[in-house]
Design a protein around this motif. Structure first.
Motif, PDB file in Angstrom:
ATOM      1  N   GLY A 195       0.765  -1.236   0.000  1.00  0.00           N
ATOM      2  CA  GLY A 195       0.000   0.000   0.000  1.00  0.00           C
ATOM      3  C   GLY A 195       0.796   1.285   0.000  1.00  0.00           C
ATOM      4  O   GLY A 195       0.213   2.363  -0.002  1.00  0.00           O
ATOM      5  N   HIS A 196       2.133   1.212  -0.005  1.00  0.00           N
ATOM      6  CA  HIS A 196       2.956   2.420  -0.020  1.00  0.00           C
ATOM      7  C   HIS A 196       2.966   3.041  -1.417  1.00  0.00           C
ATOM      8  O   HIS A 196       3.315   2.353  -2.379  1.00  0.00           O
ATOM      9  N   PRO A 197       2.656   4.328  -1.535  1.00  0.00           N
ATOM     10  CA  PRO A 197       2.828   4.986  -2.826  1.00  0.00           C
ATOM     11  C   PRO A 197       4.316   5.131  -3.147  1.00  0.00           C
ATOM     12  O   PRO A 197       5.126   5.348  -2.242  1.00  0.00           O
ATOM     13  N   PHE A 198       4.672   4.976  -4.401  1.00  0.00           N
ATOM     14  CA  PHE A 198       6.029   5.269  -4.859  1.00  0.00           C
ATOM     15  C   PHE A 198       5.913   5.805  -6.280  1.00  0.00           C
ATOM     16  O   PHE A 198       4.881   5.627  -6.943  1.00  0.00           O
ATOM     17  N   CYS A 199       6.916   6.515  -6.723  1.00  0.00           N
ATOM     18  CA  CYS A 199       6.869   7.119  -8.051  1.00  0.00           C
ATOM     19  C   CYS A 199       7.975   6.570  -8.931  1.00  0.00           C
ATOM     20  O   CYS A 199       9.062   6.257  -8.459  1.00  0.00           O
ATOM     21  N   ILE A 200       7.656   6.474 -10.203  1.00  0.00           N
ATOM     22  CA  ILE A 200       8.688   6.270 -11.204  1.00  0.00           C
ATOM     23  C   ILE A 200       8.748   7.581 -11.987  1.00  0.00           C
ATOM     24  O   ILE A 200       7.729   8.158 -12.336  1.00  0.00           O
ATOM     25  N   VAL A 201       9.965   8.042 -12.204  1.00  0.00           N
ATOM     26  CA  VAL A 201      10.179   9.322 -12.877  1.00  0.00           C
ATOM     27  C   VAL A 201      11.106   9.102 -14.062  1.00  0.00           C
ATOM     28  O   VAL A 201      11.988   8.248 -14.019  1.00  0.00           O
ATOM     29  N   ARG A 202      10.872   9.884 -15.085  1.00  0.00           N
ATOM     30  CA  ARG A 202      11.725   9.779 -16.282  1.00  0.00           C
ATOM     31  C   ARG A 202      13.138  10.199 -15.922  1.00  0.00           C
ATOM     32  O   ARG A 202      13.357  11.244 -15.333  1.00  0.00           O
ATOM     33  N   ARG A 203      14.123   9.370 -16.231  1.00  0.00           N
ATOM     34  CA  ARG A 203      15.537   9.653 -15.940  1.00  0.00           C
ATOM     35  C   ARG A 203      15.998  10.834 -16.743  1.00  0.00           C
ATOM     36  O   ARG A 203      15.708  11.051 -17.840  1.00  0.00           O
TER      37      ARG A 203
END
Length: 122
Positions: free
Chosen positions: A114-122
């Motif tokens: 349930g933890h939110p995490f982000c993927i971001v463009r390198r």
């Protein structure tokens, strides 16, 4: 003069540390910590940073973007291709909430605990 401190670990609360460690191990390729067990599991980064997962009885998952149970923090991971990374993470068991504040630049996903995490463009 400030203390000379180095961040050595980030630890996430959860109900099932080995399962959450397995999710992040598959997602990142980090090596499992050799002393992981049912109540605490970890992953070792090449730079010495440990990502830990500790068992907490009565754990309540954050509710993002609702703050009924606040997220308190989240992890960001840089990726080359947002669509490819998102698809793989969803295959591994991540979820994707409907609320995406800037989907062209980053994606908010939810890990199996349930933890939110982000993927971001390198």
């Amino acid at each position: 003069m400030p203390l000379q401190m180095t961040l050595s670990a980030i630890t996430l609360d959860c109900l099932n540390p080995p399962a959450l460690a397995a999710f992040y191990q598959q997602a990142t390729g980090l090596e499992p910590h050799p002393k992981s067990h049912a109540d605490f599991a970890g992953l070792n980064g090449a730079d010495g940073l440990l990502i830990g997962f500790q068992r907490v009885d009565g754990y309540r998952a954050p509710r993002w973007p609702d703050q009924t149970v606040p997220q308190q923090f989240h992890l960001d991971f840089a990726v080359e291709d947002l669509d490819e990374a998102e698809a793989r993470l969803l295959e591994l068991g991540a979820g994707k909430p409907a609320h995406q504040p800037n989907e062209d630049r980053w994606r908010v996903l939810i890990d199996p605990a349930g933890h939110p995490f982000c993927i971001v463009r390198r």
